[in-house]
Motif scaffolding. Structure first.
Motif, PDB file in Angstrom:
ATOM      1  N   ALA A  51      42.368 -69.939   2.724  1.00 18.53           N
ATOM      2  CA  ALA A  51      43.187 -70.996   2.122  1.00 18.53           C
ATOM      3  C   ALA A  51      43.796 -71.923   3.163  1.00 18.53           C
ATOM      4  N   ASP A  52      43.691 -71.570   4.437  1.00 15.67           N
ATOM      5  CA  ASP A  52      44.273 -72.384   5.506  1.00 15.67           C
ATOM      6  C   ASP A  52      43.195 -72.738   6.525  1.00 15.67           C
ATOM      7  N   VAL A  53      42.821 -74.006   6.572  1.00 17.11           N
ATOM      8  CA  VAL A  53      41.724 -74.459   7.428  1.00 17.11           C
ATOM      9  C   VAL A  53      41.997 -74.173   8.904  1.00 17.11           C
ATOM     10  N   VAL A  54      43.220 -74.392   9.345  1.00 12.33           N
ATOM     11  CA  VAL A  54      43.555 -74.192  10.762  1.00 12.33           C
ATOM     12  C   VAL A  54      43.425 -72.723  11.148  1.00 12.33           C
ATOM     13  N   ILE A  55      43.954 -71.843  10.307  1.00  9.56           N
ATOM     14  CA  ILE A  55      43.873 -70.405  10.604  1.00  9.56           C
ATOM     15  C   ILE A  55      42.419 -69.945  10.565  1.00  9.56           C
ATOM     16  N   ALA A  56      41.680 -70.349   9.535  1.00  7.32           N
ATOM     17  CA  ALA A  56      40.273 -69.959   9.411  1.00  7.32           C
ATOM     18  C   ALA A  56      39.455 -70.444  10.614  1.00  7.32           C
ATOM     19  N   ASN A  57      39.663 -71.688  11.008  1.00  5.16           N
ATOM     20  CA  ASN A  57      38.946 -72.248  12.153  1.00  5.16           C
ATOM     21  C   ASN A  57      39.290 -71.493  13.431  1.00  5.16           C
ATOM     22  N   THR A  58      40.538 -71.165  13.624  1.00  2.00           N
ATOM     23  CA  THR A  58      40.964 -70.446  14.824  1.00  2.00           C
ATOM     24  C   THR A  58      40.316 -69.067  14.886  1.00  2.00           C
ATOM     25  N   ILE A  59      40.281 -68.373  13.765  1.00  2.00           N
ATOM     26  CA  ILE A  59      39.665 -67.042  13.732  1.00  2.00           C
ATOM     27  C   ILE A  59      38.177 -67.132  14.052  1.00  2.00           C
ATOM     28  N   LEU A  60      37.489 -68.099  13.478  1.00  2.28           N
ATOM     29  CA  LEU A  60      36.063 -68.264  13.773  1.00  2.28           C
ATOM     30  C   LEU A  60      35.829 -68.632  15.238  1.00  2.28           C
ATOM     31  N   ARG A  61      36.662 -69.522  15.786  1.00  4.69           N
ATOM     32  CA  ARG A  61      36.516 -69.906  17.201  1.00  4.69           C
ATOM     33  C   ARG A  61      36.704 -68.701  18.114  1.00  4.69           C
ATOM     34  N   ILE A  62      37.692 -67.874  17.824  1.00  7.29           N
ATOM     35  CA  ILE A  62      37.946 -66.705  18.668  1.00  7.29           C
ATOM     36  C   ILE A  62      36.823 -65.685  18.518  1.00  7.29           C
ATOM     37  N   ALA A  63      36.404 -65.422  17.292  1.00  4.99           N
ATOM     38  CA  ALA A  63      35.330 -64.458  17.059  1.00  4.99           C
ATOM     39  C   ALA A  63      34.021 -64.897  17.704  1.00  4.99           C
ATOM     40  N   ASN A  64      33.797 -66.200  17.799  1.00  5.90           N
ATOM     41  CA  ASN A  64      32.576 -66.733  18.402  1.00  5.90           C
ATOM     42  C   ASN A  64      32.723 -67.032  19.889  1.00  5.90           C
ATOM     43  N   SER A  65      33.861 -66.723  20.455  1.00  5.17           N
ATOM     44  CA  SER A  65      34.104 -67.040  21.868  1.00  5.17           C
ATOM     45  C   SER A  65      33.378 -66.065  22.792  1.00  5.17           C
ATOM     46  N   ALA A  66      33.260 -66.454  24.032  1.00  3.80           N
ATOM     47  CA  ALA A  66      32.632 -65.605  25.043  1.00  3.80           C
ATOM     48  C   ALA A  66      33.415 -64.312  25.245  1.00  3.80           C
ATOM     49  N   LEU A  67      34.700 -64.339  24.967  1.00  9.56           N
ATOM     50  CA  LEU A  67      35.543 -63.147  25.109  1.00  9.56           C
ATOM     51  C   LEU A  67      35.015 -61.993  24.270  1.00  9.56           C
ATOM     52  N   TYR A  68      34.487 -62.298  23.103  1.00 13.07           N
ATOM     53  CA  TYR A  68      33.965 -61.260  22.211  1.00 13.07           C
ATOM     54  C   TYR A  68      32.439 -61.217  22.197  1.00 13.07           C
ATOM     55  N   GLY A  69      31.786 -62.014  23.017  1.00 12.76           N
ATOM     56  CA  GLY A  69      30.348 -61.963  23.165  1.00 12.76           C
ATOM     57  C   GLY A  69      29.567 -62.388  21.946  1.00 12.76           C
ATOM     58  N   ARG A  70      30.165 -63.165  21.107  1.00 11.44           N
ATOM     59  CA  ARG A  70      29.494 -63.629  19.895  1.00 11.44           C
ATOM     60  C   ARG A  70      29.109 -65.091  20.084  1.00 11.44           C
ATOM     61  N   GLY A  71      28.661 -65.732  19.023  1.00 12.52           N
ATOM     62  CA  GLY A  71      28.322 -67.122  19.160  1.00 12.52           C
ATOM     63  C   GLY A  71      27.828 -67.772  17.899  1.00 12.52           C
ATOM     64  N   SER A  72      27.516 -66.973  16.878  1.00 13.97           N
ATOM     65  CA  SER A  72      26.968 -67.587  15.675  1.00 13.97           C
ATOM     66  C   SER A  72      27.569 -67.013  14.395  1.00 13.97           C
ATOM     67  N   MET A  73      28.768 -66.494  14.465  1.00  9.42           N
ATOM     68  CA  MET A  73      29.396 -65.918  13.279  1.00  9.42           C
ATOM     69  C   MET A  73      30.016 -67.031  12.445  1.00  9.42           C
TER      70      MET A  73
END
Length: 153
Positions: A51-73
C-alpha cells in the motif's frame, strides 16, 4: 555545579524536541504495530507494504542489492521473506526515522542525505558484525547503529 546545570538544560532541550517530532505516516504506524507482534506473519505485512510505494520500492531495492546477492526479485512477498522479520523490523525502523527527520526543521546546509546514509551504513555494518560476533542482543545492534549519531541532529 556548572556541569549539572548544563546537563539539566540539555536534557530539557532534548525532551522538548521529542515532544515536537512529527508523527509517522499511517502506513508506517500500522507496519510498526504489526511488526511489534512476535507472531506476525507475512500475510499481514505484505498488503501493508504494497500500500506504500516508497516502502515497497525500498524493500525491493534492498532485496535486489549486491549486499544480498540478488538482482532480479520483483515480488514484494518474496523480497520480504528473503529479508526476514528481523531485517524487516530494522528496515521499517530506519524508514520511520528517515520519515521523521525529513519533516524536522534543520539548519541551512545540514547534510541530511549524507547523515541518513551514514546512519544506515553504520546500522547495516552493526547488523553484519552481530552475525559474526557473539552479542547479547542481535536485534539491538541495528538500532544502536542507526541512532548512534542522532543526538547530533
Amino acid at each position: 555545579m556548572i556541569e549539572a546545570a548544563i546537563e539539566t538544560d540539555y536534557r530539557e532541550r532534548v525532551l522538548d524536541t521529542l515532544q515536537h517530532l512529527p508523527p509517522y505516516s499511517r502506513t508506517m504506524s500500522k507496519l510498526r504495530s504489526a511488526l511489534a507482534n512476535d507472531w506476525v506473519d507475512f500475510r499481514t505485512l505484505v498488503p501493508l507494504v504494497e500500500a506504500d510505494v516508497v516502502i515497497a520500492n525500498t524493500i525491493l531495492r534492498i532485496a535486489n542489492s549486491a549486499l544480498y546477492g540478488r538482482g532480479s526479485m520483483a515480488s514484494i512477498a518474496r523480497a520480504m521473506a528473503m529479508l526476514g522479520l528481523g531485517r524487516m523490523r530494522n528496515l521499517i525502523l530506519g524508514l520511520g526515522l528517515n520519515q521523521i527527520c525529513h519533516r524536522m526543521q534543520t539548519p541551512p546546509g545540514w547534510p541530511a542525505k549524507r547523515f541518513h546514509l551514514h546512519s544506515l551504513a553504520t546500522a547495516v555494518t552493526c547488523d553484519l558484525l552481530a552475525a559474526r560476533v557473539p552479542v547479547s542482543s542481535v536485534d539491538a545492534t541495528f538500532t544502536a547503529g542507526l541512532f548512534h549519531d542522532f543526538a547530533s541532529c
